[in-house]
Motif scaffolding. Structure first.
Motif, PDB file in Angstrom:
ATOM      1  N   ILE A 100       0.848  -1.371   0.003  1.00  0.00           N
ATOM      2  CA  ILE A 100      -0.067   0.028   0.092  1.00  0.00           C
ATOM      3  C   ILE A 100       0.976   1.324   0.001  1.00  0.00           C
ATOM      4  O   ILE A 100       1.781   1.470   0.893  1.00  0.00           O
ATOM      5  CB  ILE A 100      -0.890  -0.009   1.394  1.00  0.00           C
ATOM      6  CG1 ILE A 100      -1.949  -1.186   1.310  1.00  0.00           C
ATOM      7  CG2 ILE A 100      -1.618   1.198   1.298  1.00  0.00           C
ATOM      8  CD1 ILE A 100      -2.697  -1.490   2.470  1.00  0.00           C
ATOM      9  N   GLY A 101       0.624   2.003  -0.913  1.00  0.00           N
ATOM     10  CA  GLY A 101       1.340   3.339  -1.027  1.00  0.00           C
ATOM     11  C   GLY A 101       2.789   3.405  -0.718  1.00  0.00           C
ATOM     12  O   GLY A 101       3.368   2.499  -1.253  1.00  0.00           O
ATOM     13  N   GLY A 102       3.233   4.426  -0.243  1.00  0.00           N
ATOM     14  CA  GLY A 102       4.841   4.571   0.269  1.00  0.00           C
ATOM     15  C   GLY A 102       4.670   4.251   1.756  1.00  0.00           C
ATOM     16  O   GLY A 102       3.853   4.151   2.457  1.00  0.00           O
ATOM     17  N   PRO A 103       6.247   4.514   2.204  1.00  0.00           N
ATOM     18  CA  PRO A 103       6.422   4.285   3.711  1.00  0.00           C
ATOM     19  C   PRO A 103       5.507   5.356   4.411  1.00  0.00           C
ATOM     20  O   PRO A 103       5.082   5.029   5.528  1.00  0.00           O
ATOM     21  CB  PRO A 103       7.742   4.705   3.814  1.00  0.00           C
ATOM     22  CG  PRO A 103       8.551   4.279   2.415  1.00  0.00           C
ATOM     23  CD  PRO A 103       7.377   4.647   1.508  1.00  0.00           C
ATOM     24  N   GLN A 104       5.513   6.725   4.040  1.00  0.00           N
ATOM     25  CA  GLN A 104       4.508   7.577   4.671  1.00  0.00           C
ATOM     26  C   GLN A 104       2.995   7.203   5.051  1.00  0.00           C
ATOM     27  O   GLN A 104       2.474   7.223   6.022  1.00  0.00           O
ATOM     28  CB  GLN A 104       4.696   8.986   4.195  1.00  0.00           C
ATOM     29  CG  GLN A 104       6.225   9.639   4.047  1.00  0.00           C
ATOM     30  CD  GLN A 104       6.856   9.085   2.630  1.00  0.00           C
ATOM     31  OE1 GLN A 104       6.465   8.023   1.990  1.00  0.00           O
ATOM     32  NE2 GLN A 104       7.639  10.161   2.325  1.00  0.00           N
ATOM     33  N   VAL A 105       2.537   6.474   3.788  1.00  0.00           N
ATOM     34  CA  VAL A 105       0.867   6.233   3.859  1.00  0.00           C
ATOM     35  C   VAL A 105       1.096   4.980   4.718  1.00  0.00           C
ATOM     36  O   VAL A 105       0.125   5.124   5.615  1.00  0.00           O
ATOM     37  CB  VAL A 105       0.627   5.964   2.298  1.00  0.00           C
ATOM     38  CG1 VAL A 105      -0.772   5.361   2.472  1.00  0.00           C
ATOM     39  CG2 VAL A 105       0.531   7.219   1.799  1.00  0.00           C
ATOM     40  N   ARG A 106       1.883   4.143   4.695  1.00  0.00           N
ATOM     41  CA  ARG A 106       1.919   2.933   5.552  1.00  0.00           C
ATOM     42  C   ARG A 106       2.004   3.354   7.105  1.00  0.00           C
ATOM     43  O   ARG A 106       1.632   2.603   7.911  1.00  0.00           O
ATOM     44  CB  ARG A 106       2.871   1.693   4.929  1.00  0.00           C
ATOM     45  CG  ARG A 106       2.603   1.169   3.689  1.00  0.00           C
ATOM     46  CD  ARG A 106       3.448   0.160   3.279  1.00  0.00           C
ATOM     47  NE  ARG A 106       4.706   0.489   3.221  1.00  0.00           N
ATOM     48  CZ  ARG A 106       5.224   0.794   2.271  1.00  0.00           C
ATOM     49  NH1 ARG A 106       4.674   0.797   0.878  1.00  0.00           N
ATOM     50  NH2 ARG A 106       6.690   0.952   1.981  1.00  0.00           N
ATOM     51  N   ASN A 107       2.666   4.348   7.264  1.00  0.00           N
ATOM     52  CA  ASN A 107       3.056   4.558   8.688  1.00  0.00           C
ATOM     53  C   ASN A 107       1.720   5.405   9.454  1.00  0.00           C
ATOM     54  O   ASN A 107       1.554   5.121  10.524  1.00  0.00           O
ATOM     55  CB  ASN A 107       4.054   5.641   8.802  1.00  0.00           C
ATOM     56  CG  ASN A 107       5.464   4.742   8.788  1.00  0.00           C
ATOM     57  OD1 ASN A 107       5.513   3.860   8.813  1.00  0.00           O
ATOM     58  ND2 ASN A 107       6.359   5.655   8.365  1.00  0.00           N
ATOM     59  N   ILE A 108       0.888   6.009   8.537  1.00  0.00           N
ATOM     60  CA  ILE A 108      -0.172   6.687   9.120  1.00  0.00           C
ATOM     61  C   ILE A 108      -1.568   6.019   8.827  1.00  0.00           C
ATOM     62  O   ILE A 108      -2.432   5.880   9.722  1.00  0.00           O
ATOM     63  CB  ILE A 108      -0.167   8.086   8.461  1.00  0.00           C
ATOM     64  CG1 ILE A 108      -1.229   8.808   9.558  1.00  0.00           C
ATOM     65  CG2 ILE A 108      -0.571   8.069   7.269  1.00  0.00           C
ATOM     66  CD1 ILE A 108      -0.831   9.196  10.966  1.00  0.00           C
ATOM     67  N   GLY A 109      -1.470   5.417   7.587  1.00  0.00           N
ATOM     68  CA  GLY A 109      -2.850   4.546   7.292  1.00  0.00           C
ATOM     69  C   GLY A 109      -3.115   3.274   8.022  1.00  0.00           C
ATOM     70  O   GLY A 109      -2.330   2.692   8.644  1.00  0.00           O
ATOM     71  N   THR A 110      -4.240   3.120   8.528  1.00  0.00           N
ATOM     72  CA  THR A 110      -4.834   2.100   9.357  1.00  0.00           C
ATOM     73  C   THR A 110      -5.632   1.013   8.514  1.00  0.00           C
ATOM     74  O   THR A 110      -6.150   1.382   7.593  1.00  0.00           O
ATOM     75  CB  THR A 110      -5.490   2.392  10.426  1.00  0.00           C
ATOM     76  OG1 THR A 110      -6.715   3.013   9.914  1.00  0.00           O
ATOM     77  CG2 THR A 110      -5.112   3.681  11.014  1.00  0.00           C
ATOM     78  N   ILE A 111      -5.432  -0.171   8.954  1.00  0.00           N
ATOM     79  CA  ILE A 111      -5.939  -1.538   8.590  1.00  0.00           C
ATOM     80  C   ILE A 111      -7.431  -1.310   8.662  1.00  0.00           C
ATOM     81  O   ILE A 111      -8.421  -1.520   7.772  1.00  0.00           O
ATOM     82  CB  ILE A 111      -5.528  -2.551   8.954  1.00  0.00           C
ATOM     83  CG1 ILE A 111      -6.284  -3.783   8.215  1.00  0.00           C
ATOM     84  CG2 ILE A 111      -5.947  -2.832  10.550  1.00  0.00           C
ATOM     85  CD1 ILE A 111      -5.598  -5.146   8.468  1.00  0.00           C
TER      86      ILE A 111
END
Length: 298
Positions: A100-111
């Motif tokens: 999913i996305g990049g590191p920034q998105v994966r760090n903030i986005g939730t399952i």
């Protein structure tokens, strides 16, 4: 500046539910990776929001006393991808969210946000289908559980009742024990892109690893919601692990899809890719489960 009418920040699930009761038109904000983009672009303005981001209990990932894998709805994609418990019990879910996305998105986005968006391209949704996940939903009437297959009603429409929120994704031990899975995402670019189509499979083999004892095939962007493919599953369940049987199952799975033409891809291309990635996922799942498919060496 974002056009928020009011932002409420509860510190517990009970407090969040009460705020949703008191403000029935409020929207839930989790990581904000989707909603903040919409707000920036001028959509969803002038609304009340209940931000659940401070409820740390919803970030927990653990295996409970009954052996069920429990993933809090606020667990970030990075946390899910790196979780030893997820990798041990449902490793293809870790693989899926890592795309999913990049590191920034994966760090903030939730399952939880990914699942509740209701979009058919959600990488975690089809994979949770393949692991036969159960959703824990908490509202003013308490906690109810719902199979993920019953959660998706139509495009971007999920079975969340008034003042109710997703609090956990649960994969019971009986749903993952003995199973191995694989995930494949086809997109126009290799990074920072949503799926044109995706597939997730899980396979359990017989004791001699020569027969498919159990199988689940799930697709994303193959219908208005994520789906399972029972025709494909029935074509492989109880059959030997041969290339012919895997190919037949991948082809049969297309009977369950309702792909469409769009600017991203034609219906015909989607169906072709869905069959191909289903074949790849099944072969990989069989290999991970300790089986071998004659004539296949990858």
């Amino acid at each position: 500046m974002f056009d928020l009418r009011t932002l409420y920040e509860p510190r517990s699930v009970a407090e969040a539910v009460q705020m949703l009761v008191d403000h029935p038109d409020a929207r839930i904000m989790a990581g904000g990776s989707d909603n903040l983009v919409k707000l920036r672009d001028g959509h969803l303005g002038g609304l009340d929001w209940v931000s659940i981001y401070a409820i740390d209990d919803l970030r927990r990932i653990e295996v409970d006393a009954d052996g069920a894998l429990r993933i809090g709805a606020l667990a970030s994609f990075t946390s899910v991808a790196n979780s030893p418990d997820v990798r041990r019990c449902a490793h293809s879910l870790a693989d899926a969210v890592a795309t999913i996305g990049g590191p920034q998105v994966r760090n903030i986005g939730t399952i939880g946000g990914n699942i509740c968006n209701g979009v058919p391209s959600a990488d975690s949704a089809s994979t949770c289908y393949a692991w036969d996940a159960v959703l824990e939903l908490t509202g003013p009437d308490g906690v109810r559980t719902l199979p993920i297959a019953d959660f998706y009603l139509s495009v971007a429409h999920v079975d969340l009742r008034p003042a109710e929120m997703l609090t956990a994704i649960v994969i019971p031990r009986s749903h993952y024990a003995g199973y191995k899975g694989a995930y494949y995402k086809y997109s126009m670019r290799n990074a920072m892109d949503i799926a044109t189509v995706n597939c997730s499979t899980t396979v359990r083999l017989s004791a001699d690893a020569e027969t498919v004892d159990g199988v689940r095939i799930a697709f994303g962007v193959a219908a208005p919601t994520p789906i399972r493919a029972p025709h494909g599953e029935d074509a492989l369940r109880g059959r030997p692990t041969t290339r012919e049987n895997v190919d037949a199952a991948a082809s049969a799975a297309i009977e369950d899809t309702r792909a469409r033409d769009s600017w991203r891809a034609s219906k015909a291309f989607r169906e072709h890719m869905l069959a191909e990635i289903a074949r790849r996922c099944l072969l990989k799942s069989i290999k991970r489960a300790g089986g071998a498919v004659p004539g296949v060496h990858s």
